[in-house]
Enzyme design. Sequence first.
Site, PDB file in Angstrom:
ATOM      1  N   ARG A 138     -17.522  -2.951  -4.750  1.00  0.00           N
ATOM      2  CA  ARG A 138     -16.488  -2.275  -3.971  1.00  0.00           C
ATOM      3  C   ARG A 138     -17.108  -1.525  -2.793  1.00  0.00           C
ATOM      4  NH1 ARG A 138     -12.016   2.231  -6.012  1.00  0.00           N
ATOM      5  NH2 ARG A 138     -11.314   2.800  -3.925  1.00  0.00           N
TER       6      ARG A 138
ATOM      7  N   ASN B 147      -6.382  -6.112  -8.313  1.00  0.00           N
ATOM      8  CA  ASN B 147      -6.241  -6.355  -6.879  1.00  0.00           C
ATOM      9  C   ASN B 147      -7.150  -7.472  -6.392  1.00  0.00           C
ATOM     10  OD1 ASN B 147      -4.294  -4.415  -6.026  1.00  0.00           O
ATOM     11  ND2 ASN B 147      -5.790  -2.796  -6.378  1.00  0.00           N
TER      12      ASN B 147
ATOM     13  N   CYS C 293       2.114  -3.280  -9.403  1.00  0.00           N
ATOM     14  CA  CYS C 293       1.431  -2.289  -8.565  1.00  0.00           C
ATOM     15  C   CYS C 293       2.105  -0.939  -8.809  1.00  0.00           C
ATOM     16  CB  CYS C 293       1.527  -2.686  -7.094  1.00  0.00           C
ATOM     17  SG  CYS C 293       0.715  -1.535  -5.952  1.00  0.00           S
ATOM     18  N   ASN C 294       1.367   0.139  -8.599  1.00  0.00           N
ATOM     19  CA  ASN C 294       1.931   1.468  -8.863  1.00  0.00           C
ATOM     20  C   ASN C 294       2.477   2.147  -7.608  1.00  0.00           C
ATOM     21  OD1 ASN C 294      -0.697   1.909  -7.786  1.00  0.00           O
ATOM     22  ND2 ASN C 294      -0.670   3.988  -8.601  1.00  0.00           N
TER      23      ASN C 294
ATOM     24  N   TYR D 234      -0.685   1.894   2.646  1.00  0.00           N
ATOM     25  CA  TYR D 234      -1.581   0.808   3.058  1.00  0.00           C
ATOM     26  C   TYR D 234      -1.245   0.299   4.464  1.00  0.00           C
ATOM     27  CZ  TYR D 234      -3.477   0.593  -1.654  1.00  0.00           C
ATOM     28  OH  TYR D 234      -4.110   0.912  -2.833  1.00  0.00           O
TER      29      TYR D 234
END
Length: 427
Positions: free
Chosen positions: A90, A144, A164-165, A250
Amino acid sequence: MKIVVVGGGSTYTPELIDGIARLQADVPISEIVLVDPAQDRSELLTAVSQRILSRYGSSTKVRHSTDVSEAADGAAAVLMQLRIGGQAARERDETWPLECGCIGQETTGAGGFAKALRTVPVVLDIAEKVRAVNPDAWIVDFTNPVGIVTRALLQAEHKAIGLCNVAIGLQRRFAGLLGVEPERVSLDHVGLNHLTWERAVRVLPEAGSPFGVGEDVLPVLLSDHLDEVAEHLDLPAELLKLLGTVPSYYLNYFYRHDRLVDEQLGGVPRAKEVAALEDELLAMYADPALDRKPEILAKRGGAFYSEAALGLVASLVTDRGDVQVVNTVNGDTLPFLPSDMVIEVPATITSGGAAPVALDPIAPDMAGLISHVAGYERLALEAALHGSRDRVVRALLAHPLVGQWETANTLADRLIGENKDYLPWAT
């Protein structure tokens, strides 16, 4: 009911366990199997999970396994919460794209694409093992990039749905601002995973309520709580007023790309912060006296994931027929997209899966960006399934956060170089 959590060694697992314990009256679960190749972490998470459940007086039993086939046998649902390559991968996703002037992020842009390439083959392999022993089990994907991963599962005809939250998080925040119970708030949530807008916020009435039947109170939110909503999303209040909608945070990466690149260049990657937090959490989990979800777990992200996941599993298993926001196949819901595209919208959830509700037409600016990113996602999945540098370049050219020939070529070489240990076709 038995459920399996693939990636159960995650430091985030106690959030899910805490939700299972709190909601045991509504969603009775008899057994939870945590599947993870890291046996030491699985043992640690199993122990703290059992302590949390016991504190709530739950009779649910937790165990761990490294064998997904054994674990999935007899399960009602298999939850996927994987991170292939861990926080180290990541951190690379969040840094090397910046060297090309592009956003460094783990779910979108070149970094998100890298994560998809690492993740899709692994998820499909796990799903095949689940299907071989338990074809009736639902696969709920929280991994994801959810849209791409879920489409890979559905394209391979797995019994899958993505989650998704973002939507439940906004629902809870709006409910708090309005002073109503979250269950009374529904969202006109539309788009692709991590590319969504709330076009309406409806509140179901109760005796003495100031709200009408399903009245859209989004104008009230944007009038009375504009600054609070904008601050939560880290978006300009003027932008929200202009759009008349509430974008997912996002959308920052699209609406303010260059500004965020500058901020990231001078900041600490989120992965470093999460890695340090995980070390702290693992030390806490090792304490045999710890029998509750640590408060600092809220800093890990994924708020309300447990409520969303359990609500979805309950509806899939018991055929409740309620409406939840999920990632599912488009059909003719968004007519400007291919029918097999995976979209994130409200859908009626039954034992047969998710059926998107009818939606009002999408505004041209939203539809244009959704179409653009959908084109990238289709090419990204092709690259994840079949490999090749050419497919990687084409997908990057199609992404609105890249889209330039020289940049796409440079990013493709960096992406492949950074991830060659996870991409058999790149060796």
